[in-house]
Design an enzyme around this catalytic site. Structure first.
Site, PDB file in Angstrom:
ATOM      1  N   HIS A  13      15.627  12.703 -20.746  1.00  0.00           N
ATOM      2  CA  HIS A  13      15.660  12.516 -22.202  1.00  0.00           C
ATOM      3  C   HIS A  13      14.450  13.284 -22.704  1.00  0.00           C
ATOM      4  O   HIS A  13      13.347  12.765 -22.769  1.00  0.00           O
ATOM      5  CB  HIS A  13      15.589  11.033 -22.581  1.00  0.00           C
ATOM      6  CG  HIS A  13      16.819  10.280 -22.159  1.00  0.00           C
ATOM      7  ND1 HIS A  13      16.917   8.917 -22.179  1.00  0.00           N
ATOM      8  CD2 HIS A  13      18.016  10.721 -21.697  1.00  0.00           C
ATOM      9  CE1 HIS A  13      18.128   8.557 -21.757  1.00  0.00           C
ATOM     10  NE2 HIS A  13      18.802   9.628 -21.456  1.00  0.00           N
ATOM     11  N   GLU A  45      30.064  13.926 -19.842  1.00  0.00           N
ATOM     12  CA  GLU A  45      28.780  14.461 -20.307  1.00  0.00           C
ATOM     13  C   GLU A  45      28.561  15.868 -19.787  1.00  0.00           C
ATOM     14  O   GLU A  45      28.576  16.098 -18.573  1.00  0.00           O
ATOM     15  CB  GLU A  45      27.627  13.559 -19.820  1.00  0.00           C
ATOM     16  CG  GLU A  45      26.248  14.095 -20.158  1.00  0.00           C
ATOM     17  CD  GLU A  45      25.117  13.127 -19.791  1.00  0.00           C
ATOM     18  OE1 GLU A  45      25.297  12.323 -18.849  1.00  0.00           O
ATOM     19  OE2 GLU A  45      24.064  13.189 -20.457  1.00  0.00           O
ATOM     20  N   ASP A  56       0.820  -1.214   0.000  1.00  0.00           N
ATOM     21  CA  ASP A  56       0.000   0.000   0.000  1.00  0.00           C
ATOM     22  C   ASP A  56       0.859   1.273   0.000  1.00  0.00           C
ATOM     23  O   ASP A  56       0.436   2.319   0.479  1.00  0.00           O
ATOM     24  CB  ASP A  56      -0.949  -0.003   1.206  1.00  0.00           C
ATOM     25  CG  ASP A  56      -0.199  -0.185   2.512  1.00  0.00           C
ATOM     26  OD1 ASP A  56       1.027  -0.410   2.464  1.00  0.00           O
ATOM     27  OD2 ASP A  56      -0.835  -0.096   3.579  1.00  0.00           O
ATOM     28  N   TYR A 107      33.769   2.177 -23.710  1.00  0.00           N
ATOM     29  CA  TYR A 107      33.439   1.136 -22.733  1.00  0.00           C
ATOM     30  C   TYR A 107      34.046  -0.188 -23.191  1.00  0.00           C
ATOM     31  O   TYR A 107      33.588  -0.766 -24.176  1.00  0.00           O
ATOM     32  CB  TYR A 107      31.914   1.004 -22.606  1.00  0.00           C
ATOM     33  CG  TYR A 107      31.232   2.352 -22.466  1.00  0.00           C
ATOM     34  CD1 TYR A 107      31.082   2.960 -21.218  1.00  0.00           C
ATOM     35  CD2 TYR A 107      30.778   3.046 -23.595  1.00  0.00           C
ATOM     36  CE1 TYR A 107      30.497   4.210 -21.102  1.00  0.00           C
ATOM     37  CE2 TYR A 107      30.199   4.294 -23.488  1.00  0.00           C
ATOM     38  CZ  TYR A 107      30.051   4.874 -22.240  1.00  0.00           C
ATOM     39  OH  TYR A 107      29.477   6.108 -22.132  1.00  0.00           O
ATOM     40  N   ARG A 142      32.950   8.057 -19.501  1.00  0.00           N
ATOM     41  CA  ARG A 142      32.009   8.947 -20.210  1.00  0.00           C
ATOM     42  C   ARG A 142      32.199  10.354 -19.648  1.00  0.00           C
ATOM     43  O   ARG A 142      32.446  10.504 -18.436  1.00  0.00           O
ATOM     44  CB  ARG A 142      30.548   8.476 -20.032  1.00  0.00           C
ATOM     45  CG  ARG A 142      29.524   9.400 -20.673  1.00  0.00           C
ATOM     46  CD  ARG A 142      28.131   8.753 -20.862  1.00  0.00           C
ATOM     47  NE  ARG A 142      27.449   8.398 -19.640  1.00  0.00           N
ATOM     48  CZ  ARG A 142      27.297   7.164 -19.174  1.00  0.00           C
ATOM     49  NH1 ARG A 142      27.810   6.145 -19.842  1.00  0.00           N
ATOM     50  NH2 ARG A 142      26.658   6.915 -18.047  1.00  0.00           N
ATOM     51  N   ASP A 202      27.359   9.458 -13.191  1.00  0.00           N
ATOM     52  CA  ASP A 202      26.386  10.106 -14.079  1.00  0.00           C
ATOM     53  C   ASP A 202      25.204  10.465 -13.198  1.00  0.00           C
ATOM     54  O   ASP A 202      24.421   9.598 -12.807  1.00  0.00           O
ATOM     55  CB  ASP A 202      25.988   9.123 -15.192  1.00  0.00           C
ATOM     56  CG  ASP A 202      25.007   9.737 -16.200  1.00  0.00           C
ATOM     57  OD1 ASP A 202      24.439  10.799 -15.910  1.00  0.00           O
ATOM     58  OD2 ASP A 202      24.806   9.113 -17.260  1.00  0.00           O
ATOM     59  N   ASP A 251      22.013  16.656 -16.189  1.00  0.00           N
ATOM     60  CA  ASP A 251      22.450  15.306 -16.586  1.00  0.00           C
ATOM     61  C   ASP A 251      23.942  15.384 -16.888  1.00  0.00           C
ATOM     62  O   ASP A 251      24.332  15.680 -18.016  1.00  0.00           O
ATOM     63  CB  ASP A 251      21.636  14.869 -17.816  1.00  0.00           C
ATOM     64  CG  ASP A 251      21.988  13.470 -18.290  1.00  0.00           C
ATOM     65  OD1 ASP A 251      22.721  12.758 -17.568  1.00  0.00           O
ATOM     66  OD2 ASP A 251      21.526  13.092 -19.378  1.00  0.00           O
ATOM     67  N   HIS A 297      26.248   4.082 -27.749  1.00  0.00           N
ATOM     68  CA  HIS A 297      25.085   4.968 -27.554  1.00  0.00           C
ATOM     69  C   HIS A 297      25.252   6.251 -28.360  1.00  0.00           C
ATOM     70  O   HIS A 297      26.314   6.511 -28.920  1.00  0.00           O
ATOM     71  CB  HIS A 297      24.863   5.258 -26.061  1.00  0.00           C
ATOM     72  CG  HIS A 297      26.004   5.954 -25.362  1.00  0.00           C
ATOM     73  ND1 HIS A 297      26.247   7.295 -25.496  1.00  0.00           N
ATOM     74  CD2 HIS A 297      26.965   5.478 -24.520  1.00  0.00           C
ATOM     75  CE1 HIS A 297      27.290   7.634 -24.748  1.00  0.00           C
ATOM     76  NE2 HIS A 297      27.758   6.542 -24.156  1.00  0.00           N
ATOM     77  N   GLU A 336      27.820  13.750 -24.745  1.00  0.00           N
ATOM     78  CA  GLU A 336      28.266  12.731 -23.804  1.00  0.00           C
ATOM     79  C   GLU A 336      28.935  11.515 -24.453  1.00  0.00           C
ATOM     80  O   GLU A 336      28.456  10.398 -24.339  1.00  0.00           O
ATOM     81  CB  GLU A 336      27.081  12.257 -22.954  1.00  0.00           C
ATOM     82  CG  GLU A 336      25.817  11.899 -23.736  1.00  0.00           C
ATOM     83  CD  GLU A 336      24.708  11.367 -22.809  1.00  0.00           C
ATOM     84  OE1 GLU A 336      24.977  10.431 -22.057  1.00  0.00           O
ATOM     85  OE2 GLU A 336      23.592  11.914 -22.865  1.00  0.00           O
ATOM     86  N   HIS A 363      23.811   1.916 -17.957  1.00  0.00           N
ATOM     87  CA  HIS A 363      22.880   2.403 -16.937  1.00  0.00           C
ATOM     88  C   HIS A 363      22.978   1.577 -15.665  1.00  0.00           C
ATOM     89  O   HIS A 363      21.974   1.119 -15.112  1.00  0.00           O
ATOM     90  CB  HIS A 363      21.442   2.442 -17.482  1.00  0.00           C
ATOM     91  CG  HIS A 363      21.217   3.546 -18.457  1.00  0.00           C
ATOM     92  ND1 HIS A 363      20.068   3.679 -19.211  1.00  0.00           N
ATOM     93  CD2 HIS A 363      21.985   4.602 -18.799  1.00  0.00           C
ATOM     94  CE1 HIS A 363      20.171   4.757 -19.979  1.00  0.00           C
ATOM     95  NE2 HIS A 363      21.319   5.329 -19.749  1.00  0.00           N
ATOM     96  N   HIS A 365      21.240  14.144 -26.364  1.00  0.00           N
ATOM     97  CA  HIS A 365      19.779  14.180 -26.414  1.00  0.00           C
ATOM     98  C   HIS A 365      19.332  15.538 -25.892  1.00  0.00           C
ATOM     99  O   HIS A 365      20.114  16.255 -25.256  1.00  0.00           O
ATOM    100  CB  HIS A 365      19.176  13.045 -25.569  1.00  0.00           C
ATOM    101  CG  HIS A 365      19.713  12.986 -24.156  1.00  0.00           C
ATOM    102  ND1 HIS A 365      19.235  13.766 -23.133  1.00  0.00           N
ATOM    103  CD2 HIS A 365      20.721  12.260 -23.606  1.00  0.00           C
ATOM    104  CE1 HIS A 365      19.898  13.507 -22.016  1.00  0.00           C
ATOM    105  NE2 HIS A 365      20.821  12.602 -22.275  1.00  0.00           N
TER     106      HIS A 365
END
Ligand code: GLY
Ligand code: MN
Ligand code: MN
Length: 433
Positions: free
Chosen positions: A356, A403, A38, A383, A401, A255, A266, A345, A379, A238, A349
């Site tokens: 996004h 970004e 709940d 990898y 990365r 990130d 971001d 990737h 970004e 991610h 964006h």
């Protein structure tokens, strides 16, 4: 909501409404989503409704005409409000949020037919909200049954999101003010996390530093689950488990960005655990940084996300050859997309109320041209999975990365996240200071 804010939302609705003609638009808000038993997830309003009304409570539907806002909302309820919090209710929808009319959400089924009957075109996106789709179909059926008596259902079905998403692509001054504040908070959060990146610390400790700063300075929390990925975890794009221990000599990818007044930051940086970039990770970092500089130089009005991506891909591909990770000519690597093994990737964006953000990369079949007022991320990354057999041993298990969040300006771009350092020696100095 104060009068100044009411004016801001009213102005947005006037621009939206000017494109409706005689039509009627339906915009459903978000509903509460069950987390366990709940207990619900923290509520977050649907971004288009938020953009046009500022109304941030569950179970609302906005009905918009060229010059009128009708809000259907949860009514005041003493018992419910004791358990789950205050509601503006029907009175508040008018007095606080500037609705021209407001009703309880339970009245929507009965009122929808008469509202639709007044409009030649209906702006409603089918497939977003099954319950509302059902109500619309029932209402249209009801009107058509009475067409011999003179009733007339809307003849055309249009997409309201096309209009509002185009509006959301170009940030207004008040939006940019919130986005700039989000950057300041995100900078401080990265600083706190980076300074905790010692050998022996755990990823969740860095995540806690981020969360603390996000809330401490008035953010809603992370705009998306914070990624704190050390060593080979950084090769999972991610990764959000954030449970591993940081080891000396590796790099930790963070990130993370705050959501502030609905707007996301971001930002990704990759920090050396212990404060000094070393070995293969240093070389990979330098390559990604060079690609990021090249990609940023391509951000200007008239360019496109695709153009920025192509620049990054070319730079990263050349670096993969130079590092000895890929063999072959650049044309072959680009033509056969061989780089994708290590860069899978896109380079950026749109950014705004959604991390996004809305806005297609394309207008028709053409890449969408960047325009002043758009905010994008840049970004690039590399990898190398630890089980990547084609990769030289020294580079395996490294993910990097970098970004930044970038505002397109009249003559180029402005780096909104410029206060989070990324040059090798600047990062090292920042972590030490
Ligand atoms: N944080 C998700 C992304 O960078 O797109
Ligand atoms: Mn991003
Ligand atoms: Mn990101």
């Amino acid at each position: 909501m104060d009068e100044a804010a009411r004016q801001i939302y009213a102005a947005r609705r006037r621009r939206f409404g000017a494109q409706l003609g005689e039509g009627i638009a339906l915009l459903p808000g978000a509903k509460l989503v069950r987390r366990v038993n709940d207990v619900d997830h923290v509520f977050r309003q649907q971004s288009d409704l938020l953009y046009l009304t500022g109304f941030a409570h569950p179970d609302a539907v906005a009905v918009l005409f060229a010059e009128k806002l009708v809000l259907f909302v949860q009514p005041r309820d003493r018992d419910a409000e004791t358990w789950t919090g205050r509601r503006p209710g029907i009175e508040g929808a008018v007095a606080e949020y500037g609705a021209d009319e407001a009703y309880g959400i339970a009245e929507l089924p009965a009122r929808l037919g008469p509202l639709l009957e007044s409009a030649p075109s209906l702006f409603h996106r089918l497939g977003e909200d099954d319950a509302l789709d059902r109500l619309v179909i029932d209402a249209l059926r009801g009107i058509r049954r009475r067409e011999r008596l003179g009733a007339r259902a809307p003849r055309t079905l249009c997409d309201p999101y096309e209009i509002v998403h185009d509006m959301r692509l170009i940030k207004l001054p008040e939006e940019l003010a919130a986005m700039r504040r989000a950057q300041v908070i995100t900078r401080d959060a990265h600083l706190a996390a980076a300074r905790s990146a010692h050998p022996g610390a755990f990823e969740y400790e860095l995540e806690a530093e981020l969360a603390h700063v996000f809330r401490r300075f008035g953010g809603a929390g992370p705009a998306y689950p914070s990624i704190v990925a050390t060593g080979q975890n950084a090769t999972i794009l991610h990764y959000t488990e954030n449970t591993s221990e940081l080891c000396d000599g590796e790099v930790v990818l963070i990130d993370a960005g705050v959501e502030y007044e609905g707007y996301a930051a971001d930002v990704t940086r990759t920090y050396p655990v212990g404060g000094t970039f070393r070995g293969a990770a240093r070389d990979v970092y330098a390559s990604v940084l060079a690609a990021q500089h090249a990609a940023l130089a391509a951000v200007r009005p008239g360019s496109s996300l695709d153009e920025v991506h192509d620049v990054a891909v070319r730079s990263l591909s050349a670096a993969l050859v130079e590092l000895g990770i890929l063999a072959g000519g650049l044309d072959e690597i680009l033509g056969e997309s061989l780089y994708r093994r290590y860069y899978m990737h896109r380079t950026g964006h749109f950014l705004g109320l959604d991390v996004h953000d809305v806005g297609s990369r394309f207008v028709g079949k053409e890449p969408r041209a960047l325009l002043p007022g758009m905010v994008i991320t840049v970004e690039p990354g590399l990898y190398m999975r630890s089980d990547e057999e084609g990769c030289p041993e020294a580079f395996r298990g490294i993910g990097v990365r970098i970004e930044d969040d970038v505002l397109v300006t009249e003559d180029g771009c402005e780096l909104l996240s410029h206060e989070v350092p990324k040059e090798l020696s600047d990062v090292e100095a920042w972590m030490r200071a």
